[in-house]
Scaffold this motif. Structure first.
Motif, PDB file in Angstrom:
ATOM      1  N   UNK A   1       0.821  -1.215   0.000  1.00 36.28           N
ATOM      2  CA  UNK A   1       0.000   0.000   0.000  1.00 36.28           C
ATOM      3  C   UNK A   1       0.853   1.262   0.000  1.00 36.28           C
ATOM      4  N   UNK A   2       2.052   1.162   0.567  1.00 34.53           N
ATOM      5  CA  UNK A   2       2.923   2.339   0.619  1.00 34.53           C
ATOM      6  C   UNK A   2       3.638   2.610  -0.711  1.00 34.53           C
ATOM      7  N   UNK A   3       3.599   1.637  -1.617  1.00 31.19           N
ATOM      8  CA  UNK A   3       4.244   1.805  -2.925  1.00 31.19           C
ATOM      9  C   UNK A   3       3.320   2.584  -3.861  1.00 31.19           C
ATOM     10  N   UNK A   4       3.878   3.104  -4.920  1.00 36.70           N
ATOM     11  CA  UNK A   4       3.103   3.929  -5.846  1.00 36.70           C
ATOM     12  C   UNK A   4       2.033   3.125  -6.556  1.00 36.70           C
ATOM     13  N   UNK A   5       2.393   1.957  -7.056  1.00 35.19           N
ATOM     14  CA  UNK A   5       1.464   1.113  -7.806  1.00 35.19           C
ATOM     15  C   UNK A   5       1.620  -0.330  -7.350  1.00 35.19           C
ATOM     16  N   UNK A   6       0.671  -1.165  -7.750  1.00 37.97           N
ATOM     17  CA  UNK A   6       0.810  -2.594  -7.506  1.00 37.97           C
ATOM     18  C   UNK A   6       0.103  -3.354  -8.622  1.00 37.97           C
TER      19      UNK A   6
END
Length: 585
Positions: free
Chosen positions: A284-289
């Motif tokens: 969730x802390x990353x830009x995309x998944x």
């Protein structure tokens, strides 16, 4: 009447002591793990391992042992206070020495004298008592000396690097006391991209490389390999597993006596869920998944608010028979007018469909990604879910039921054993139409797209492939042998892995040659194809052997081959023509 027993109580049988030498495997790894844990609990600030020719000595500078009686009290640890509360020591680790036996001495903190004892395997089994001697002038702490095995034992230093790699106290190794080497140690969670704490340790989110590290738990240097949560993003974008660095407490328990597995109690189950939650928090802390929809839902079940997967897909690329999977084109953001190819058919059908769609009926085609079903943006995309083929010749329409099976048929009429006239009538229709079924927003619609070529037949041998080509494509020579042979190879060639089969390169080269011959036969006629086949073979295998200044004549008659140089040589014939012009010139 026999008296009935009304109550029973658990007890330790004397027979269990007789089996004491089997509680541990007597290997160095078990022994070092247990002795290092005991040294740490005793408050040691350093541990020394000395390797002698026949013995190994383990010494620490901890508080020592005031009551040696607990050594042979199986299940009585002697640890008190915070150590007993947080770590629940079992009082069994010392028994890792039961098969080898040992000598042990200890100088308790603040004592004027210590003690020494030699404990044999029989003593561990309760077959003999152990005398103790008073020990003076010994430094504080505990030392244990035990024998090496005869051969087959792992070298001490590499093993220490393994068992002490995450140990919290400095460990020194030496083959003689004057030259100690400190074992390199590191933080168990040094590779973590996210670290969270819990009552009893730390949770680390570890990114997996080509494979995940099976060591996923650390108990003060004692490493374990329990099954812990894994979360994988799709498109191989990333994967993570949870690792745990324990400091004690939290109700966690290890399987005794060797403590190499976790007890599957509620505390461990809760911790596994906490590890899974930590992974989703990192994502969730990353830009995309690119999580599958089911994993997206699981994150929300665990209370982690995730955005939907990024709207990236791979451009459509049909599978080949060799790999039977679509190519891994670069991911790109889905564009307006996107259509997903959700037809999951054989390489023959997918190759023919790809050719039909190359005409530009759709501006942007993407590979199906079933893991995304459920995301709003993905479900809203138009998807081609079915394709059939109709052959139109005049007023006749024939629906193709199967392209690549052993019994490929049109209207139930098998192609096996068709006459030349049947083949000529059916293989050259006026039109070939790809009948598409498109689904979007729960509704379905049909769309027909004209194409010029499809393939049918089993295709293990290129000669079995039956190209169906529109009359217009043939008369206007819209196809060339290279294009058709490439389509045949991509649709049908799959190398054999039989032990007697030729190499992959030979198999592919032979199939390509046969496919090219078949393409020439279909497009320019059998005789012209045969000439082209012979010419191509001569160009590939024979031409380089012929002198550049001579003309070579090859005559093949009834399988007999005759080769000769044409006379006169080329340069002589050219000179004669220049010197003697023909009559009337």
């Amino acid at each position: 009447m026999t008296d009935m027993v009304t109550h029973i109580r658990a007890r330790i049988s004397a027979d269990a002591l007789d089996k004491a030498t089997r509680f541990f495997n007597a290997g160095l790894e078990d022994i070092f793990n247990e002795l290092l844990q005991n040294a740490r609990r005793a408050g040691a600030t350093r541990v020394e391992i000395i390797e002698e020719p026949d013995h190994i000595i383990v010494r620490d500078d901890g508080v020592g042992m005031r009551n040696p009686e607990t050594l042979l009290s199986f299940g009585k640890s002697g640890w008190e206070g915070e150590t007993a509360r947080l770590e629940d020591p079992a009082g069994m680790g010392f028994w890792s020495l039961s098969r080898r036996g040992c000598e042990i001495w200890s100088m308790p903190e603040g004592a004027l004298s210590g003690w020494y004892a030699k404990i044999t395997s029989k003593a561990f089994q309760g077959r003999e008592s152990v005398p103790f001697e008073t020990l003076d002038d010994e430094r504080q702490g505990t030392g244990i000396s035990f024998p090496k095995k005869d051969g087959g034992e792992m070298s001490v230093r590499p093993l220490l690097e393994k068992v002490a790699g995450f140990y919290p106290i400095p460990v020194f190794y030496s083959s003689h006391p004057d030259d100690p080497i400190e074992i390199v140690r590191s933080d168990f969670l040094e590779k973590a991209v996210r670290i969270e704490t819990f009552d009893g340790g730390r949770i680390g989110v570890i990114p997996n490389g080509r494979w995940r590290d099976t060591i996923a738990a650390n108990f003060f240097g004692l490493t374990l390999s329990p099954s812990t949560p894994d979360v994988h993003e799709t498109f191989n974008a990333g994967s993570y597993h949870a690792a745990f660095d324990f400091t004690g407490g939290a109700g966690l328990e290890l399987v005794l006596p060797a403590r190499k597995e976790m007890v599957l109690n509620d505390a461990w189950r809760d911790l596994l869920e906490a590890g899974e939650r930590a992974i989703y928090r990192h994502i969730a802390s990353c830009k995309d998944h690119s999580l599958a929809y089911k994993d997206y839902c699981r994150a929300h079940e665990l209370g982690v608010d995730l955005s939907q997967a990024r709207d990236w897909l791979r451009s459509f690329s049909p599978p080949t028979a060799q790999d039977n999977w679509a190519g891994l084109d670069k991911l790109e953001s889905v564009k307006d007018g996107a259509v997903v190819i959700a037809v999951n058919e054989s390489p023959v059908i997918m190759q023919c469909l790809s050719r039909a769609l190359d005409g530009g009926a759709f501006s942007h085609l993407y590979q199906e990604h079933a893991a995304y079903e459920g995301y709003r943006w993905y479900d809203a995309l138009a998807k081609i879910i079915e394709v059939r083929w109709t052959l139109i010749d005049g007023d006749s329409e024939l629906v193709l039921l199967d392209l690549d099976g052993a019994h490929a048929s049109i209207d139930g009429v098998s192609f096996d054993g068709l006459t030349d006239k049947d083949w000529a009538d059916r293989a050259r229709p006026d039109r070939i139409v790809a009948n598409l079924v498109i689904e979007q927003d729960g509704a379905r619609r049909s769309l027909d797209i004209d194409t010029d070529l499809i393939l049918i037949g089993e295709g293990d041998d290129a000669e079995e492939v039956l190209p169906i080509i529109t009359k217009t494509a043939l008369t206007e020579r819209a196809l060339d042998p290279d294009d058709l042979s490439t389509l045949i190879v991509d649709s049908y060639f799959s190398p054999s892995d039989d032990a007697e089969a030729n190499s992959y390169q030979t198999q592919r080269r032979d199939y390509e040659i046969a496919a090219y011959a078949r393409a020439c036969e279909v497009l320019i006629g059998k005789e012209a194809a045969l000439i082209a086949f012979i010419r191509d073979h001569a160009a590939e295998h024979v031409r380089w052997t012929c002198p550049s200044d001579r003309r070579v004549v090859i005559v093949i008659d009834n399988y007999n081959v005759d080769v000769a140089f044409a006379e006169p040589p080329i340069e002589v014939a050219a000179a004669d023509k220049t010197a003697a012009p023909p009559p009337g010139a």
